[in-house]
Write a protein that holds these residues in place. Structure first.
Motif, PDB file in Angstrom:
ATOM      1  N   ALA A 216       0.846  -1.204   0.000  1.00 23.57           N
ATOM      2  CA  ALA A 216       0.000   0.000   0.000  1.00 23.57           C
ATOM      3  C   ALA A 216       0.873   1.242   0.000  1.00 23.57           C
ATOM      4  O   ALA A 216       2.034   1.199   0.428  1.00 23.57           O
ATOM      5  N   PHE A 217       0.295   2.332  -0.476  1.00 33.64           N
ATOM      6  CA  PHE A 217       0.944   3.642  -0.402  1.00 33.64           C
ATOM      7  C   PHE A 217      -0.061   4.615   0.197  1.00 33.64           C
ATOM      8  O   PHE A 217      -1.164   4.786  -0.323  1.00 33.64           O
ATOM      9  N   ILE A 218       0.331   5.236   1.317  1.00 38.71           N
ATOM     10  CA  ILE A 218      -0.519   6.210   1.992  1.00 38.71           C
ATOM     11  C   ILE A 218      -0.106   7.604   1.538  1.00 38.71           C
ATOM     12  O   ILE A 218       1.028   8.032   1.783  1.00 38.71           O
ATOM     13  N   VAL A 219      -1.004   8.290   0.863  1.00 40.15           N
ATOM     14  CA  VAL A 219      -0.761   9.678   0.463  1.00 40.15           C
ATOM     15  C   VAL A 219      -1.370  10.555   1.547  1.00 40.15           C
ATOM     16  O   VAL A 219      -2.597  10.618   1.698  1.00 40.15           O
ATOM     17  N   GLY A 220      -0.525  11.213   2.327  1.00 37.20           N
ATOM     18  CA  GLY A 220      -1.019  11.977   3.464  1.00 37.20           C
ATOM     19  C   GLY A 220      -0.614  13.427   3.408  1.00 37.20           C
ATOM     20  O   GLY A 220       0.575  13.744   3.322  1.00 37.20           O
ATOM     21  N   GLU A 221      -1.602  14.286   3.429  1.00 43.19           N
ATOM     22  CA  GLU A 221      -1.277  15.706   3.460  1.00 43.19           C
ATOM     23  C   GLU A 221      -0.739  16.081   4.841  1.00 43.19           C
ATOM     24  O   GLU A 221      -0.855  15.317   5.805  1.00 43.19           O
ATOM     25  N   ALA A 222      -0.146  17.256   4.929  1.00 46.71           N
ATOM     26  CA  ALA A 222       0.419  17.701   6.195  1.00 46.71           C
ATOM     27  C   ALA A 222      -0.658  17.770   7.263  1.00 46.71           C
ATOM     28  O   ALA A 222      -1.827  18.053   6.980  1.00 46.71           O
ATOM     29  N   TYR A 223      -0.258  17.471   8.510  1.00 46.60           N
ATOM     30  CA  TYR A 223      -1.154  17.476   9.667  1.00 46.60           C
ATOM     31  C   TYR A 223      -2.244  16.403   9.563  1.00 46.60           C
ATOM     32  O   TYR A 223      -3.327  16.559  10.108  1.00 46.60           O
ATOM     33  N   MET A 264       7.482   2.003   5.524  1.00 49.78           N
ATOM     34  CA  MET A 264       8.433   2.957   4.953  1.00 49.78           C
ATOM     35  C   MET A 264       7.787   4.334   4.846  1.00 49.78           C
ATOM     36  O   MET A 264       7.078   4.626   3.885  1.00 49.78           O
ATOM     37  N   ASP A 265       8.038   5.143   5.867  1.00 51.22           N
ATOM     38  CA  ASP A 265       7.509   6.504   5.886  1.00 51.22           C
ATOM     39  C   ASP A 265       8.420   7.411   5.060  1.00 51.22           C
ATOM     40  O   ASP A 265       9.548   7.051   4.725  1.00 51.22           O
ATOM     41  N   GLU A 266       7.908   8.605   4.759  1.00 49.01           N
ATOM     42  CA  GLU A 266       8.671   9.625   4.020  1.00 49.01           C
ATOM     43  C   GLU A 266       9.144   9.111   2.670  1.00 49.01           C
ATOM     44  O   GLU A 266      10.296   9.304   2.276  1.00 49.01           O
ATOM     45  N   ALA A 267       8.254   8.441   1.925  1.00 54.25           N
ATOM     46  CA  ALA A 267       8.611   7.925   0.596  1.00 54.25           C
ATOM     47  C   ALA A 267       8.393   9.003  -0.454  1.00 54.25           C
ATOM     48  O   ALA A 267       7.645   8.837  -1.412  1.00 54.25           O
ATOM     49  N   ASP A 268       9.026  10.141  -0.243  1.00 55.26           N
ATOM     50  CA  ASP A 268       8.945  11.251  -1.187  1.00 55.26           C
ATOM     51  C   ASP A 268      10.280  11.410  -1.892  1.00 55.26           C
ATOM     52  O   ASP A 268      11.332  11.093  -1.348  1.00 55.26           O
ATOM     53  N   MET A 316       4.010   2.032   2.334  1.00 58.95           N
ATOM     54  CA  MET A 316       4.803   3.244   2.137  1.00 58.95           C
ATOM     55  C   MET A 316       3.926   4.466   2.379  1.00 58.95           C
ATOM     56  O   MET A 316       2.693   4.375   2.341  1.00 58.95           O
ATOM     57  N   GLY A 317       4.549   5.592   2.613  1.00 58.30           N
ATOM     58  CA  GLY A 317       3.782   6.806   2.833  1.00 58.30           C
ATOM     59  C   GLY A 317       4.537   8.039   2.398  1.00 58.30           C
ATOM     60  O   GLY A 317       5.762   8.115   2.540  1.00 58.30           O
ATOM     61  N   GLY A 318       3.819   9.011   1.852  1.00 60.97           N
ATOM     62  CA  GLY A 318       4.442  10.258   1.434  1.00 60.97           C
ATOM     63  C   GLY A 318       3.391  11.283   1.078  1.00 60.97           C
ATOM     64  O   GLY A 318       2.177  11.017   1.106  1.00 60.97           O
ATOM     65  N   ILE A 319       3.831  12.476   0.745  1.00 58.42           N
ATOM     66  CA  ILE A 319       2.920  13.550   0.365  1.00 58.42           C
ATOM     67  C   ILE A 319       2.439  13.364  -1.072  1.00 58.42           C
ATOM     68  O   ILE A 319       1.294  13.656  -1.407  1.00 58.42           O
ATOM     69  N   ASP A 570       3.550  21.976   4.685  1.00 59.80           N
ATOM     70  CA  ASP A 570       4.950  22.355   4.675  1.00 59.80           C
ATOM     71  C   ASP A 570       5.865  21.166   4.447  1.00 59.80           C
ATOM     72  O   ASP A 570       7.074  21.287   4.569  1.00 59.80           O
ATOM     73  N   GLY A 571       5.298  20.002   4.116  1.00 65.38           N
ATOM     74  CA  GLY A 571       6.117  18.822   3.895  1.00 65.38           C
ATOM     75  C   GLY A 571       6.374  18.039   5.144  1.00 65.38           C
ATOM     76  O   GLY A 571       6.808  16.906   5.092  1.00 65.38           O
ATOM     77  N   GLY A 572       6.127  18.632   6.335  1.00 62.68           N
ATOM     78  CA  GLY A 572       6.268  17.887   7.579  1.00 62.68           C
ATOM     79  C   GLY A 572       5.013  17.083   7.823  1.00 62.68           C
ATOM     80  O   GLY A 572       4.008  17.261   7.150  1.00 62.68           O
ATOM     81  N   ASP A 573       5.075  16.205   8.820  1.00 59.45           N
ATOM     82  CA  ASP A 573       3.937  15.328   9.027  1.00 59.45           C
ATOM     83  C   ASP A 573       2.925  15.923   9.991  1.00 59.45           C
ATOM     84  O   ASP A 573       1.762  15.591   9.935  1.00 59.45           O
ATOM     85  N   GLY A 574       3.378  16.784  10.893  1.00 60.59           N
ATOM     86  CA  GLY A 574       2.448  17.500  11.728  1.00 60.59           C
ATOM     87  C   GLY A 574       1.427  16.637  12.406  1.00 60.59           C
ATOM     88  O   GLY A 574       0.255  16.705  12.096  1.00 60.59           O
ATOM     89  N   ASP A 575       1.853  15.817  13.356  1.00 65.86           N
ATOM     90  CA  ASP A 575       0.950  14.852  13.950  1.00 65.86           C
ATOM     91  C   ASP A 575       0.122  15.432  15.091  1.00 65.86           C
ATOM     92  O   ASP A 575      -0.343  14.720  15.953  1.00 65.86           O
TER      93      ASP A 575
END
Length: 577
Positions: A216-223, A264-268, A316-319, A570-575
């Protein structure tokens, strides 16, 4: 060998495997306290006294220090009993004869030529014929019976590994339902995404005990809480590997001989070179999905071949999603995370995630208990998915695995509400339009978004997709500068139509522009062919008339919809909750 039966009515943690009995003076277990696997080209191969895989040269098996390390303390005593050393007066020295031990090893090796292509099984759940096997490092549960590691069976080696954890009784289905409920706290773009995410996690825990491993690939916007989600997935799975920076070689080497999930986080990837590295990772993961997984041979500096066996389910995950090829659509399920609403329930706390980590061994025990039922349940979902979409049998493998893994972890009964379960994954089945666009159109957009602009920013040339993010930013200064930069390169971010100021931002791409021609030079989209493939993207619009994007002449464009653009942030994950 003494074993402990793992039963379905098990009401307490199984005791650890018993210590091997002391060998009699005239013989040890299997003829000695170690297992000699054979020899090849002057190198001898063993399972040592701990069950670890070892190899020693013909010279080393004649050196006392190497023999001592191979046999261990109790094994040395066995050698003393079997091959006592004598002084010149004929009295025992209390040590052993190195020559006697050496000759015994050679005799045990006999005519056995060691098969260097034999796979080695490490941590996680496996299939061995009809048996489900759990390798926990210092113990192995083989079809319900506990065994010591350090043996050869079903065409594979089963060596000892560092202990994974203390065994716990299987978690009840209610505990797994609580974990799935936690996953609903995120703001998913599609109804059913949390259940699919939970099914993917279940597949990762089941490891190589299932024939198809979904990715899977998680497309996650900031925050959106993406990194918190990855932390939860890792905490609840004791065999998972969590990383946020990686290469194909690193993944291959780290996961070799393991049956575990890769998180695998930050797959940008910013530059095209980085995007190509990510493509190599995805290409490798594609091999791990089915059958025996990826079986890779690589040459080493000394001229010998090194083998890597990798079986995994990766998340995997990324913006921004990478450039998926058509064959990836049936192996990699995309899930979209949105920014959390202000009044939504908070994400799991660090305390709750630590609690999950303490219960993770019980989740793995649950997987071991129910894995034998997987194929029976999988066939039900697979048949239903084939009936729903007969043109995509591989997609039925992917989604059928997700649904079956989820079901057996949550229930001890056969599936009944199959139609309701199918509703959970309908959004993940690509439409005919999506399938058509997976080739050239998606690749064309991916190339454009990862292209570099001519403008220098902080000593670097910015990438299109990050500039698009800046063009949607809240900060007016950043937003206006990014919009000017895009316009200078044949693009504009704004609503469609432009006069609809309340509309969602889209990306206008000119059919003709010098800078766009530079970006696509040397590709199959050179000569202004980019407009053809971009126009075939799902949701793309080709306005019937030229549009005036700024001061100057009107120009023909292709409009890329909001759903295909990177998400603002801003490209950060902002949890933050």
């Amino acid at each position: 060998m003494t074993v402990v039966q793992l039963r379905k009515d098990f009401d307490g943690p199984p005791p650890p495997p018993p210590e091997p009995p002391e060998p009699p003076a005239d013989e040890g277990p299997a003829g000695g306290p170690i297992t000699v696997l054979g020899q090849r080209n002057g190198t001898f191969y063993f399972f040592d006294y701990m069950g670890q895989f070892r190899e020693l040269t013909a010279h080393q098996i004649g050196i006392k220090q190497h023999i001592n390390a191979l046999f261990g303390d109790r094994g040395i005593q066995w050698l003393v009993d079997q091959f006592p050393a004598f002084d010149k007066h004929g009295d025992p020295t209390g040590s052993y004869s190195v020559d006697g031990a050496n000759r015994w090893i050679i005799r045990e090796a006999g005519s056995m030529v060691f098969d260097g292509s034999m796979p080695s099984r490490g941590l996680g759940l496996w299939r061995a014929g009809e048996a489900v096997v759990a390798h926990l490092g210092d113990r192995i549960c083989w079809d319900g019976e506990w065994r010591h590691p350090g043996f050869q069976a079903e065409g594979a080696l089963w060596p000892a590994r560092p202990p994974l954890f203390e065994v716990q009784p299987p978690a009840p289905p209610g505990d797994l339902a609580e974990l799935e409920a936690m996953m609903r706290r995120w703001n998913w773009a599609h109804d059913g995404s949390a259940e699919v995410m939970f099914g993917l996690w279940c597949a990762g825990v089941l490891g190589a005990s299932i024939p198809w491993r979904p990715h899977a690939f998680i497309v996650g916007e900031a925050y959106s809480g993406k990194s918190t989600l990855f932390g939860l997935l890792a905490a609840a799975n004791p065999t998972a590997l969590l990383v946020n920076s990686y290469t194909e070689a690193g993944i291959r080497q780290s996961l070799s001989q393991r049956a575990s999930a890769a998180l695998m986080d930050e797959a940008d990837a910013d530059e095209q070179a980085e995007a190509e590295k990510l493509q190599r990772v995805i290409g490798f993961l594609r091999l791990t999905s089915g059958g025996q997984g990826a079986q890779v041979l690589r040459g080493s500096p000394d001229g010998s071949a090194q083998r890597f066996d990798v079986v995994c389910s990766a998340i995997m995950g990324g913006i921004l999603p990478p450039n998926f090829k058509p064959q990836d659509a049936s192996r990699i399920t995309r899930l979209d995370l949105r920014r959390k609403a202000a009044d939504s329930k908070g994400l799991p706390s660090e305390v709750q995630i630590r609690d999950l980590r303490s219960r993770a061994p019980a989740f793995l025990s649950r997987a071991l208990l129910v894995a034998p039922r997987f194929m029976e349940v999988f066939r039900v979902y697979h048949a239903a998915l084939i009936e729903l979409d007969g043109n995509a049998p591989r997609m039925a493998d992917q989604l059928g695995t997700i649904l079956a893994a989820r079901h057996i972890m949550l229930s001890d009964r056969p599936p009944e509400a199959v139609g309701d379960d199918l509703d959970l994954v309908r959004w993940a089945i690509p439409s005919a339009e999506d399938r058509e666009s997976e080739g050239g159109p998606r690749q064309c957009l991916h190339h454009l978004l990862h292209a570099q602009l001519d403008q220098q920013k902080g000593g670097e040339r910015p990438v299109v997709w990050r500039t698009v993010l800046d063009a949607i930013a809240a900060d007016a200064g950043i937003r206006d500068e990014a919009k000017r930069s895009l316009l200078n390169h044949g693009m504009r971010v704004g609503p469609y139509p432009l006069k609809d100021q309340a509309g969602a931002p889209v990306l206008y791409v000119m059919n003709q522009h010098q800078q766009l021609a530079r970006m696509f030079a040397g590709t199959r989209w050179a000569g202004e062919k980019w407009r053809e493939d971009l126009a075939r993207l799902p949701g793309a619009v080709v306005p019937p008339n030229p549009i005036k994007l700024s001061t100057g002449n009107k120009i023909r464009v292709v409009v890329i919809p909001r759903a295909l653009l990177p998400y603002p942030g801003d490209g950060g994950d902002g949890d933050q909750d």
